[in-house]
Design a protein around this motif. Sequence first.
Motif, mmCIF file in Angstrom:
data_model
loop_
_atom_site.group_PDB
_atom_site.id
_atom_site.type_symbol
_atom_site.label_atom_id
_atom_site.label_comp_id
_atom_site.label_asym_id
_atom_site.label_seq_id
_atom_site.Cartn_x
_atom_site.Cartn_y
_atom_site.Cartn_z
ATOM 1 N N ALA A 175 -6.025 -10.590 9.503
ATOM 2 C CA ALA A 175 -4.796 -10.139 8.846
ATOM 3 C C ALA A 175 -3.709 -9.768 9.846
ATOM 4 O O ALA A 175 -2.560 -9.538 9.447
ATOM 5 N N ASN B 215 -3.289 -0.878 7.446
ATOM 6 C CA ASN B 215 -2.167 -1.431 6.687
ATOM 7 C C ASN B 215 -2.258 -2.950 6.581
ATOM 8 O O ASN B 215 -1.866 -3.539 5.572
ATOM 9 N N LEU B 216 -2.779 -3.595 7.618
ATOM 10 C CA LEU B 216 -2.826 -5.063 7.651
ATOM 11 C C LEU B 216 -3.679 -5.623 6.504
ATOM 12 O O LEU B 216 -3.214 -6.441 5.712
ATOM 13 N N ASN C 256 0.176 3.794 1.566
ATOM 14 C CA ASN C 256 0.152 4.203 2.974
ATOM 15 C C ASN C 256 1.024 3.320 3.855
ATOM 16 O O ASN C 256 0.631 2.947 4.953
ATOM 17 N N LYS D 10 3.572 -7.755 7.551
ATOM 18 C CA LYS D 10 2.896 -8.226 6.345
ATOM 19 C C LYS D 10 3.827 -8.180 5.130
ATOM 20 O O LYS D 10 3.658 -8.964 4.192
ATOM 21 N N ASP E 194 2.967 -3.514 11.937
ATOM 22 C CA ASP E 194 2.047 -4.096 10.967
ATOM 23 C C ASP E 194 2.659 -4.122 9.568
ATOM 24 O O ASP E 194 2.565 -5.112 8.842
ATOM 25 N N ASP F 195 -4.884 -3.989 4.022
ATOM 26 C CA ASP F 195 -4.487 -3.420 2.744
ATOM 27 C C ASP F 195 -3.350 -4.248 2.142
ATOM 28 O O ASP F 195 -3.387 -4.628 0.966
ATOM 29 N N THR F 196 -2.347 -4.562 2.951
ATOM 30 C CA THR F 196 -1.221 -5.355 2.439
ATOM 31 C C THR F 196 -1.682 -6.762 2.079
ATOM 32 O O THR F 196 -1.312 -7.306 1.032
ATOM 33 N N GLU F 197 -2.506 -7.347 2.940
ATOM 34 C CA GLU F 197 -2.979 -8.707 2.666
ATOM 35 C C GLU F 197 -3.841 -8.753 1.402
ATOM 36 O O GLU F 197 -3.925 -9.792 0.731
ATOM 37 N N CYS G 80 -3.481 -4.707 16.175
ATOM 38 C CA CYS G 80 -2.877 -3.830 15.151
ATOM 39 C C CYS G 80 -2.166 -2.677 15.840
ATOM 40 O O CYS G 80 -2.427 -2.356 16.993
ATOM 41 N N ASP G 81 -1.262 -2.062 15.106
ATOM 42 C CA ASP G 81 -0.478 -0.956 15.657
ATOM 43 C C ASP G 81 -1.380 0.164 16.152
ATOM 44 O O ASP G 81 -1.156 0.719 17.235
ATOM 45 N N LEU H 259 2.983 3.726 14.771
ATOM 46 C CA LEU H 259 3.484 3.493 16.129
ATOM 47 C C LEU H 259 4.149 4.733 16.713
ATOM 48 O O LEU H 259 3.770 5.221 17.779
ATOM 49 N N PRO I 181 0.835 -1.204 0.000
ATOM 50 C CA PRO I 181 0.000 0.000 0.000
ATOM 51 C C PRO I 181 0.874 1.260 0.000
ATOM 52 O O PRO I 181 1.918 1.290 0.654
ATOM 53 N N LYS J 224 -9.511 2.948 5.182
ATOM 54 C CA LYS J 224 -8.293 3.714 4.924
ATOM 55 C C LYS J 224 -7.326 3.643 6.112
ATOM 56 O O LYS J 224 -7.744 3.774 7.253
ATOM 57 N N PHE J 225 -6.061 3.424 5.805
ATOM 58 C CA PHE J 225 -4.972 3.361 6.787
ATOM 59 C C PHE J 225 -4.958 2.068 7.592
ATOM 60 O O PHE J 225 -4.225 1.978 8.581
#
Lengths: 425, 425
Positions: B343, B376-377, A112, A149, A145, B379-381, B144-145, A377, A110, B373-374
């Motif tokens: 994820a 990341n988990l 982001n 991933k 995260d 979104d990347t998966e 998640c973060d 973070l 992503p 949006k934002f």
Amino acid sequence: MADYRQMWKDLGMDLELHDQLCEVLPTAFGDVYLSQEDRPESMDYYNFVVSEIHGVRPAELIESQKKGGKVFGTFCVFVPDEIIFAADAIATGLCGGSQFWVPGGEKVLPTNTCPLIKASVGARLEKTCPFFRIADMFVGETTCDGKKKAWEILAEDVPIHVMDMPQMKRQKDLDAWTNEISIFKNKVEEFTGNEVTSEKLSQAIKLINDKRRALKRLYEFRKNENLPISGKDVLLISQIAFYDDPTRFASMTNKLCDELDERVKNNISVFTAGTKRIMLTGTPMAIPNWKLHHIVETSGGAVVVEETCTGTRYFENLVDETKTIIDEQIEALTDRYMKINCACFTPNTGRIDDILRLAKEYNVDGIIDVNLKFCNLYDTEGYFVERALKEAGIPVLGIETDYTDQDAEQLRTRVGAFIEMLSNK
Amino acid sequence: MADYRQMWKDLGMDLELHDQLCEVLPTAFGDVYLSQEDRPESMDYYNFVVSEIHGVRPAELIESQKKGGKVFGTFCVFVPDEIIFAADAIATGLCGGSQFWVPGGEKVLPTNTCPLIKASVGARLEKTCPFFRIADMFVGETTCDGKKKAWEILAEDVPIHVMDMPQMKRQKDLDAWTNEISIFKNKVEEFTGNEVTSEKLSQAIKLINDKRRALKRLYEFRKNENLPISGKDVLLISQIAFYDDPTRFASMTNKLCDELDERVKNNISVFTAGTKRIMLTGTPMAIPNWKLHHIVETSGGAVVVEETCTGTRYFENLVDETKTIIDEQIEALTDRYMKINCACFTPNTGRIDDILRLAKEYNVDGIIDVNLKFCNLYDTEGYFVERALKEAGIPVLGIETDYTDQDAEQLRTRVGAFIEMLSNK
């Protein structure tokens, strides 16, 4: 730069794309580094390392591979290099610090995602970094995260071992990390075919501690009123520490420190009197990310300490060298590594203690809390950091940035105003 | 809506700000829900729950508190409600699904945080949600973060217990989760003053399983060619499942299912023939986030299944009800909860198996991979999910959205084009 094209070709690199990187790096380095006045002579070594960044050290790694040695690529200060070196293998840092690699990462990750992760993945997938081609095995961790991933994507391309980082620091979490180090030791032994004996691990602990001691000695000079070396130069040295041969690195850094001892005796400073002493805290700055240091040090400031993974978090605290039984040595590793106060932990109040302590030790005038864009973070933790600093009466400037140059002028304006504000206090 | 102003005032809520929310919700609900034709009569219950969303259930929770009961607010499908109910306490979901709360969250959290987290924190800090005022204790997790660090901010305002979610699914990670559940049990016992006996836990396991069975029964209707209920309505029911009284919820949902049985017998469908069957996969949709369902179901599609935390991940798999010893019951909880393919795990290949299985079971025509949006988990998966779907020949549309209406028209265009493409296949 010597001709390493055949080596890069043998590594399966994208030579054409890599040429583009090789073209811009010397100019950037010249502008940021070689333009400095009165640098210590011993910086020649680090200048040389950068000038041959994709040549000399990669050639050494390949040489060790030819002799049967394995190379492990790592991305985080929590991965215990000691285990790797104890198995007669080599650990090398792999983080990407250039915008050059970001678009390659964005093809699979992503937008982001923080630039550090995007650059690292891009450097591998686009075949433009020899270190990423050389590593026999990658070592990931679950510290955020984005990285967690990203390993899944890298794992399709390379062997990767992931260490599960506990997210807290209770005793059971420390025990869990000890167990992760043991699992990692077994993995390294299996992959290298070499046993990690207590003798070998003792040597490796000493080896990496020596690197830490050299960095600590270097940082001590930054506590002086007269600064014998620039923050930029120290950043470069820290960045090189991640992938240079540890013995040579410690030796060269101690040699530099001998020169700095002389400078201190002679009251030499590379900054004019009244230069404001700045601490940077936040996210790491992987080579060649020199952006913020350059802005600070050309805006009336001197960076005197970095509370980052490319700063104090990398070298503070030593591993206990007195242990002789493997299990106790691994516990000693846990003790040392779990003292790192990373924003990946909840809570992470120890980091605020660190920052306040370092602010005193390095006598800082102001702190810049710098966050790589999309690092949730450190960005969230910044809420506590900046509040604590305000409460302590320490001026703080919060900055979010990435690897592009688009915000350079805006940053220069903000940093300049911050330092001017410090001067008028 | 009945008059709950005195109750809200007693809860220390910001009445003026809360009034603004109360003003817009009925209109939104009317536009999205009451405009539907031929809804099952039993939806009246859920309509009522929404119309009194900040009144009836909060009043019940306060009533139980007056009798000495405790209320635990949770944010994640991994937190085992069974433990809470076994201690004669009540668990209630607390996630925020409205843009209304986002600016409040952004006062303390990075803008680059997912809207779910920002809304949750905003709802608490701005005192505009009775559930966030009522909860005696909050239960967080390290999934998640964004959430992990948000708990630190919430912890300054409320008591919060954080469960450390392992980031992988090796046996040792399952054991670690069992240990976290045990720690949580101790915490709940201490906080409520009530012992979690094996008998009580048995009852609570049955209680929550009954809720899961009711949801499973409801979802089964969506496998029919004739759809007796809209996807929007099922989403609403799932959302209400998070905070309604579990016994009543199961009972009302089974009553609805009885009505749906009749509809199936009579071949009643709330969609016209040829309506495309859509699966949503990705991030959760907390109440009142009905955005994407509404767009799909007013663009020639029907949402027939959600592989999300407000969908199948919430109710699939039951806890083994045959165990009678507390340690074995806790292991049974681990077995069930660790089957959730979130994820947050690395790797998380089980989720792709789930999606492919659900696509068959629900006979879907196309899948929308939706990401808040934002996040990341997810979104990347999504990189793996969308690739796997393409390989399986299942059309997929990737969408990133938030709680604002700014992208509604753009989404409508994209979703419309996707469904039209499915119709032309």
